[in-house]
Design a protein around this motif. Structure first.
Motif, PDB file in Angstrom:
ATOM      1  N   ALA A   1       9.140  -0.138   3.325  1.00  0.00           N
ATOM      2  CA  ALA A   1       7.405   0.778   3.570  1.00  0.00           C
ATOM      3  C   ALA A   1       7.468   1.274   2.200  1.00  0.00           C
ATOM      4  O   ALA A   1       9.058   1.904   1.670  1.00  0.00           O
ATOM      5  CB  ALA A   1       7.637   1.555   4.760  1.00  0.00           C
ATOM      6  N   TRP A   2       6.809   1.596   1.088  1.00  0.00           N
ATOM      7  CA  TRP A   2       6.327   2.130   0.310  1.00  0.00           C
ATOM      8  C   TRP A   2       7.187   3.726   0.677  1.00  0.00           C
ATOM      9  O   TRP A   2       6.699   4.841   1.381  1.00  0.00           O
ATOM     10  CB  TRP A   2       5.052   2.487  -0.511  1.00  0.00           C
ATOM     11  N   THR A   3       7.659   3.986  -0.238  1.00  0.00           N
ATOM     12  CA  THR A   3       8.235   5.057  -0.934  1.00  0.00           C
ATOM     13  C   THR A   3       7.984   6.016  -2.330  1.00  0.00           C
ATOM     14  O   THR A   3       7.818   5.078  -3.003  1.00  0.00           O
ATOM     15  CB  THR A   3       9.731   5.086  -0.139  1.00  0.00           C
TER      16      THR A   3
ATOM     17  N   ILE B   1       4.028  -5.144   3.798  1.00  0.00           N
ATOM     18  CA  ILE B   1       4.131  -3.671   4.205  1.00  0.00           C
ATOM     19  C   ILE B   1       5.419  -3.101   4.797  1.00  0.00           C
ATOM     20  O   ILE B   1       5.474  -2.064   4.792  1.00  0.00           O
ATOM     21  CB  ILE B   1       3.427  -3.206   5.605  1.00  0.00           C
ATOM     22  N   ALA B   2       6.293  -3.926   4.133  1.00  0.00           N
ATOM     23  CA  ALA B   2       7.955  -3.688   4.380  1.00  0.00           C
ATOM     24  C   ALA B   2       9.061  -3.699   2.809  1.00  0.00           C
ATOM     25  O   ALA B   2       8.512  -5.458   3.158  1.00  0.00           O
ATOM     26  CB  ALA B   2       8.671  -4.396   5.477  1.00  0.00           C
TER      27      ALA B   2
ATOM     28  N   PRO C   1       0.478  -0.840   0.068  1.00  0.00           N
ATOM     29  CA  PRO C   1      -0.004  -0.209  -0.209  1.00  0.00           C
ATOM     30  C   PRO C   1       0.852   1.442  -0.351  1.00  0.00           C
ATOM     31  O   PRO C   1       1.644   0.868   0.230  1.00  0.00           O
ATOM     32  CB  PRO C   1      -1.003  -0.676   1.279  1.00  0.00           C
ATOM     33  N   THR C   2      -0.028   2.445  -0.996  1.00  0.00           N
ATOM     34  CA  THR C   2       1.290   4.282  -0.745  1.00  0.00           C
ATOM     35  C   THR C   2       0.925   4.230   0.355  1.00  0.00           C
ATOM     36  O   THR C   2       2.047   4.616   1.218  1.00  0.00           O
ATOM     37  CB  THR C   2       0.457   4.837  -1.213  1.00  0.00           C
ATOM     38  N   TYR C   3      -0.760   4.260   1.707  1.00  0.00           N
ATOM     39  CA  TYR C   3      -0.614   4.872   2.466  1.00  0.00           C
ATOM     40  C   TYR C   3      -0.978   3.843   2.801  1.00  0.00           C
ATOM     41  O   TYR C   3      -1.514   2.596   2.803  1.00  0.00           O
ATOM     42  CB  TYR C   3      -1.270   5.797   2.378  1.00  0.00           C
ATOM     43  N   THR C   4      -1.171   3.402   4.575  1.00  0.00           N
ATOM     44  CA  THR C   4      -2.000   2.451   5.403  1.00  0.00           C
ATOM     45  C   THR C   4      -3.495   2.084   4.849  1.00  0.00           C
ATOM     46  O   THR C   4      -4.207   1.225   5.032  1.00  0.00           O
ATOM     47  CB  THR C   4      -1.582   2.314   7.196  1.00  0.00           C
TER      48      THR C   4
END
Lengths: 254, 156
Positions: free
Chosen positions: B87-89, B84-85, B51-54
């Motif tokens: 984390a998207w950047t 989720i790891a 996901p971009t944001y949770t």
């Protein structure tokens, strides 16, 4: 082993419930904020927090091994089973108080999540790293807004000072260690919350100086939320709204 | 109809690159960096997404769009995994994606924390309206030269 597992479950509920309760309170601003940009900002912050709550509560449910999902934990527990900080369940009141609450919480959450990123528990570390990016962005905004409103007009300064005076006695609860915290610290899953208080204090005090605001000279802290001993009368009312659909129509999906 | 033997990873990546982001349809989910891995085995295809944001509400739509797109190409067994790891950047946005964002009117993310220039008139005389915007990944800015407001893709 069982003890560490149930302590971890409690610890995860605390993380998830903080995010969920503040996320829901923040969502109550949707359509009500003073200007549209703030309305959008608050809705976005609420969305981030509810997303974080989902990650923590999912993991909590797995640890508990009782088959409860994140949704079950969010929508089917009563007030006394919630483990959030009391400050986060208080009603929103005015915009100044909402901003002040976010700032006091964000200033804790940023160093806390950074510390949890180093957790010995891989999943805790993964969630913390993800949430940390969002929390940093939230703090940037809430700090900027506290300074802008504190150093604004006479009216905005008065409201921010009132908010600070009202919320200050609730801010200390986050740093009160108990047996769960000590178990998490022993397992290198998290630091003791009290260890973060000095960093938090420096952050909030330097911001308040720039904002022409003065925190009350008191260390007193209301507590009972994160240990589940006693919530305020406000949480039950909030849950009545938040949980209505799942209570009235169990298992409803769309 | 494509049999699983004939499937190559590159082919799957190619197909995924034609799946648009549901909220910013000018870029693909591959441009956005949401697709993290593709694994092809005898039984089917495993796609890992992040996901971009949770709280990003587009994630379930993205998952559905991936399944639909691959099913249309004849892929029979599709498994989706969310991680989720790490984390998207925004560092994962492709160059193609960045250029398309700007053409569309969204200033691409910059490490400096604000847009380099107005996506319409290209002036660098810009100011922030709000740190948040119409989706979790955007903020609102305004150009002081052409006076047009525009979206800026937040840098995280």
């Amino acid at each position: 082993m069982r003890d560490t597992t149930s302590a971890l479950f409690e610890f995860l509920l605390r993380q998830g419930d903080n995010a969920l309760v503040l996320g829901h309170r923040t969502s109550e601003w949707c359509g009500m904020a003073p200007v549209i940009e703030e309305d959008i900002a608050l809705a976005n912050i609420a969305l981030d927090l509810i997303g974080q709550a989902k990650l923590w509560l999912e993991y909590a449910g797995e640890q508990e091994e009782a088959g409860r999902s994140a949704n079950d934990l969010a929508f089917l527990r009563d007030a006394y089973d919630f483990r959030n900080l009391l400050m986060l369940e208080l009603p929103n009141e005015d915009f100044g108080r909402t901003i002040m609450r976010h700032f006091l919480f964000d200033a804790f959450q940023v160093p806390w999540l950074e510390a949890l990123s180093e957790s010995s528990d891989q999943r805790v570390s993964d969630i913390a790293q993800k949430a940390s990016k969002e929390a940093t962005y939230h703090l940037e905004r809430s700090e900027y807004a506290v300074i802008g409103l504190g150093d604004g007009t006479e009216e905005s300064n008065r409201r921010m000072q009132n908010a600070l005076t009202d919320l200050w006695p609730f801010a200390g609860e986050a740093f009160r260690d108990d047996n769960i915290d000590r178990a998490m610290h022993d397992a290198a899953i998290s630091p003791l919350p009290s260890m973060l208080q000095p960093v938090w204090k420096i952050k909030v005090q330097s911001t308040f100086q720039l904002a022409y605001l003065t925190p009350p000279d008191s260390e007193f802290a209301h507590s009972g939320g994160r240990i589940g001993f006693r919530h305020t009368e406000h949480l039950g009312h909030m849950l009545a709204t938040m949980q209505f659909l799942q209570r009235a129509y169990p298992g409803a999906t769309w | 109809m494509v049999t699983s033997v004939a499937l190559s990873k590159d082919q799957i990546w190619d197909w995924l690159d034609s799946v648009p982001d549901p909220e910013i349809p000018v870029i693909s989910i591959v441009d956005l960096g949401v697709v993290r891995d593709v694994a092809v085995s005898e039984g089917g295809v495993l796609i890992t997404i992040t996901p971009t944001y949770t709280g990003c509400p587009a994630m379930s739509v993205i998952a559905f769009d991936i399944e639909t797109a691959l099913a249309q190409k004849g892929v029979k067994k599709i498994t989706l995994e969310t991680q989720i790891a790490p984390a998207w950047t925004t560092d994962w946005l492709s160059e193609k994606g960045r250029a398309r964002l700007e053409d569309y009117g969204i200033a691409p993310p910059q490490a400096a924390g604000g847009p380099e220039r107005c996506p319409q008139c290209k002036s660098s005389n810009v100011e922030r309206i709000s740190q948040f915007g119409s989706t979790p990944c955007k903020a609102q800015w305004r150009c002081k030269s052409c006076m047009e407001p525009f979206d800026y893709f937040k840098c995280i």
